[in-house]
Design a protein around this motif. Structure first.
Motif, PDB file in Angstrom:
ATOM      1  N   PRO A  53      13.233   7.586   0.995  1.00 26.57           N
ATOM      2  CA  PRO A  53      12.104   7.344   1.908  1.00 26.57           C
ATOM      3  C   PRO A  53      10.757   7.254   1.197  1.00 26.57           C
ATOM      4  O   PRO A  53       9.892   6.469   1.596  1.00 26.57           O
ATOM      5  CB  PRO A  53      12.125   8.547   2.857  1.00 26.57           C
ATOM      6  N   LYS A  54      10.580   8.031   0.127  1.00 26.91           N
ATOM      7  CA  LYS A  54       9.322   7.944  -0.617  1.00 26.91           C
ATOM      8  C   LYS A  54       9.180   6.594  -1.307  1.00 26.91           C
ATOM      9  O   LYS A  54       8.098   6.019  -1.334  1.00 26.91           O
ATOM     10  CB  LYS A  54       9.226   9.076  -1.645  1.00 26.91           C
ATOM     11  N   ILE A  55      10.266   6.090  -1.858  1.00 23.71           N
ATOM     12  CA  ILE A  55      10.218   4.776  -2.505  1.00 23.71           C
ATOM     13  C   ILE A  55       9.895   3.702  -1.479  1.00 23.71           C
ATOM     14  O   ILE A  55       9.069   2.815  -1.723  1.00 23.71           O
ATOM     15  CB  ILE A  55      11.548   4.483  -3.221  1.00 23.71           C
ATOM     16  N   VAL A  56      10.526   3.781  -0.325  1.00 23.71           N
ATOM     17  CA  VAL A  56      10.260   2.805   0.739  1.00 23.71           C
ATOM     18  C   VAL A  56       8.810   2.904   1.203  1.00 23.71           C
ATOM     19  O   VAL A  56       8.137   1.887   1.415  1.00 23.71           O
ATOM     20  CB  VAL A  56      11.244   3.006   1.917  1.00 23.71           C
ATOM     21  N   ALA A  57       8.290   4.114   1.343  1.00 28.68           N
ATOM     22  CA  ALA A  57       6.905   4.304   1.786  1.00 28.68           C
ATOM     23  C   ALA A  57       5.918   3.750   0.774  1.00 28.68           C
ATOM     24  O   ALA A  57       4.926   3.114   1.146  1.00 28.68           O
ATOM     25  CB  ALA A  57       6.638   5.784   2.041  1.00 28.68           C
ATOM     26  N   VAL A  58       6.182   3.963  -0.507  1.00 27.19           N
ATOM     27  CA  VAL A  58       5.276   3.455  -1.547  1.00 27.19           C
ATOM     28  C   VAL A  58       5.324   1.929  -1.576  1.00 27.19           C
ATOM     29  O   VAL A  58       4.293   1.265  -1.714  1.00 27.19           O
ATOM     30  CB  VAL A  58       5.625   4.073  -2.914  1.00 27.19           C
ATOM     31  N   MET A  59       6.511   1.345  -1.435  1.00 24.92           N
ATOM     32  CA  MET A  59       6.621  -0.119  -1.399  1.00 24.92           C
ATOM     33  C   MET A  59       5.906  -0.689  -0.174  1.00 24.92           C
ATOM     34  O   MET A  59       5.246  -1.729  -0.259  1.00 24.92           O
ATOM     35  CB  MET A  59       8.087  -0.552  -1.396  1.00 24.92           C
ATOM     36  N   LEU A  60       6.027  -0.020   0.958  1.00 21.56           N
ATOM     37  CA  LEU A  60       5.333  -0.457   2.171  1.00 21.56           C
ATOM     38  C   LEU A  60       3.823  -0.357   1.994  1.00 21.56           C
ATOM     39  O   LEU A  60       3.080  -1.268   2.387  1.00 21.56           O
ATOM     40  CB  LEU A  60       5.785   0.385   3.367  1.00 21.56           C
ATOM     41  N   ALA A  61       3.356   0.718   1.369  1.00 22.83           N
ATOM     42  CA  ALA A  61       1.922   0.860   1.096  1.00 22.83           C
ATOM     43  C   ALA A  61       1.448  -0.223   0.138  1.00 22.83           C
ATOM     44  O   ALA A  61       0.336  -0.739   0.282  1.00 22.83           O
ATOM     45  CB  ALA A  61       1.631   2.241   0.518  1.00 22.83           C
ATOM     46  N   LEU A  62       2.280  -0.576  -0.831  1.00 15.30           N
ATOM     47  CA  LEU A  62       1.924  -1.636  -1.762  1.00 15.30           C
ATOM     48  C   LEU A  62       1.807  -2.976  -1.048  1.00 15.30           C
ATOM     49  O   LEU A  62       0.906  -3.768  -1.332  1.00 15.30           O
ATOM     50  CB  LEU A  62       2.956  -1.715  -2.888  1.00 15.30           C
ATOM     51  N   LEU A  63       2.689  -3.222  -0.092  1.00 12.11           N
ATOM     52  CA  LEU A  63       2.597  -4.466   0.680  1.00 12.11           C
ATOM     53  C   LEU A  63       1.361  -4.490   1.575  1.00 12.11           C
ATOM     54  O   LEU A  63       0.697  -5.515   1.709  1.00 12.11           O
ATOM     55  CB  LEU A  63       3.859  -4.656   1.532  1.00 12.11           C
ATOM     56  N   ILE A  64       1.055  -3.356   2.183  1.00 10.39           N
ATOM     57  CA  ILE A  64      -0.080  -3.294   3.107  1.00 10.39           C
ATOM     58  C   ILE A  64      -1.409  -3.341   2.354  1.00 10.39           C
ATOM     59  O   ILE A  64      -2.323  -4.080   2.715  1.00 10.39           O
ATOM     60  CB  ILE A  64       0.007  -2.022   3.977  1.00 10.39           C
ATOM     61  N   PHE A  65      -1.519  -2.540   1.284  1.00  9.78           N
ATOM     62  CA  PHE A  65      -2.780  -2.432   0.557  1.00  9.78           C
ATOM     63  C   PHE A  65      -2.860  -3.361  -0.649  1.00  9.78           C
ATOM     64  O   PHE A  65      -3.845  -3.319  -1.394  1.00  9.78           O
ATOM     65  CB  PHE A  65      -3.000  -0.987   0.089  1.00  9.78           C
ATOM     66  N   GLY A  66      -1.861  -4.203  -0.855  1.00  8.63           N
ATOM     67  CA  GLY A  66      -1.828  -5.093  -2.004  1.00  8.63           C
ATOM     68  C   GLY A  66      -3.047  -5.988  -2.144  1.00  8.63           C
ATOM     69  O   GLY A  66      -3.631  -6.073  -3.235  1.00  8.63           O
ATOM     70  N   PRO A  67      -3.453  -6.688  -1.078  1.00  4.61           N
ATOM     71  CA  PRO A  67      -4.650  -7.538  -1.212  1.00  4.61           C
ATOM     72  C   PRO A  67      -5.911  -6.758  -1.568  1.00  4.61           C
ATOM     73  O   PRO A  67      -6.720  -7.212  -2.386  1.00  4.61           O
ATOM     74  CB  PRO A  67      -4.780  -8.184   0.170  1.00  4.61           C
ATOM     75  N   TRP A  68      -6.086  -5.582  -0.993  1.00  3.32           N
ATOM     76  CA  TRP A  68      -7.249  -4.760  -1.319  1.00  3.32           C
ATOM     77  C   TRP A  68      -7.194  -4.286  -2.770  1.00  3.32           C
ATOM     78  O   TRP A  68      -8.216  -4.283  -3.470  1.00  3.32           O
ATOM     79  CB  TRP A  68      -7.313  -3.561  -0.372  1.00  3.32           C
ATOM     80  N   ILE A  69      -6.010  -3.893  -3.231  1.00  4.52           N
ATOM     81  CA  ILE A  69      -5.844  -3.458  -4.620  1.00  4.52           C
ATOM     82  C   ILE A  69      -6.173  -4.601  -5.568  1.00  4.52           C
ATOM     83  O   ILE A  69      -6.897  -4.421  -6.556  1.00  4.52           O
ATOM     84  CB  ILE A  69      -4.410  -2.939  -4.848  1.00  4.52           C
ATOM     85  N   LEU A  70      -5.660  -5.786  -5.261  1.00  7.23           N
ATOM     86  CA  LEU A  70      -5.912  -6.942  -6.120  1.00  7.23           C
ATOM     87  C   LEU A  70      -7.397  -7.286  -6.161  1.00  7.23           C
ATOM     88  O   LEU A  70      -7.955  -7.553  -7.228  1.00  7.23           O
ATOM     89  CB  LEU A  70      -5.097  -8.136  -5.634  1.00  7.23           C
ATOM     90  N   THR A  71      -8.056  -7.248  -5.013  1.00  6.31           N
ATOM     91  CA  THR A  71      -9.492  -7.533  -4.958  1.00  6.31           C
ATOM     92  C   THR A  71     -10.281  -6.513  -5.771  1.00  6.31           C
ATOM     93  O   THR A  71     -11.199  -6.875  -6.513  1.00  6.31           O
ATOM     94  CB  THR A  71      -9.973  -7.535  -3.500  1.00  6.31           C
ATOM     95  N   THR A  72      -9.924  -5.240  -5.646  1.00  2.01           N
ATOM     96  CA  THR A  72     -10.619  -4.195  -6.390  1.00  2.01           C
ATOM     97  C   THR A  72     -10.448  -4.381  -7.896  1.00  2.01           C
ATOM     98  O   THR A  72     -11.418  -4.271  -8.659  1.00  2.01           O
ATOM     99  CB  THR A  72     -10.088  -2.809  -5.971  1.00  2.01           C
ATOM    100  N   LEU A  73      -9.234  -4.690  -8.327  1.00  2.71           N
ATOM    101  CA  LEU A  73      -8.991  -4.878  -9.759  1.00  2.71           C
ATOM    102  C   LEU A  73      -9.664  -6.136 -10.286  1.00  2.71           C
ATOM    103  O   LEU A  73     -10.188  -6.140 -11.411  1.00  2.71           O
ATOM    104  CB  LEU A  73      -7.491  -4.915 -10.034  1.00  2.71           C
ATOM    105  N   VAL A  74      -9.684  -7.201  -9.496  1.00  3.19           N
ATOM    106  CA  VAL A  74     -10.354  -8.431  -9.921  1.00  3.19           C
ATOM    107  C   VAL A  74     -11.858  -8.204 -10.026  1.00  3.19           C
ATOM    108  O   VAL A  74     -12.495  -8.665 -10.979  1.00  3.19           O
ATOM    109  CB  VAL A  74     -10.016  -9.597  -8.972  1.00  3.19           C
TER     110      VAL A  74
END
Length: 89
Positions: A53-74
């Protein structure tokens, strides 16, 4: 480039890494706590029940927050390259 600039840049890098990883870490923490409480109340001590469940939750968070993470890193990378261009140019 003086030492103050490098130390400030390292501080910004650490802050950016913490900011970017926070949603995944917090969601993994919450899911892990819920699973631990579930295991304690039902006395089920299965190892995979804690990890999957933790792996699934982290993957789901990565999908949800992915665009924000990418924008922040760029944005952070752009600021580094812009400062480098101002220093060289």
């Amino acid at each position: 480039m003086n030492s103050e600039f490098i130390i400030g840049l390292a501080g910004q890098a650490v802050y950016t890494v913490l900011k970017v990883s926070a949603p995944m870490l917090l969601l993994g923490l919450v899911v892990g706590l819920i699973i631990s409480i579930f295991q304690a109340t039902t006395q089920i001590q299965e190892q995979t029940l804690a990890f999957v469940p933790k792996i699934v939750a982290v993957m789901l968070a990565l999908l949800i927050f992915g665009p924000w993470i990418l924008t922040t890193l760029v944005d952070f990378t752009f600021n580094i390259l812009d400062n480098l261009y101002k220093y060289i140019g």
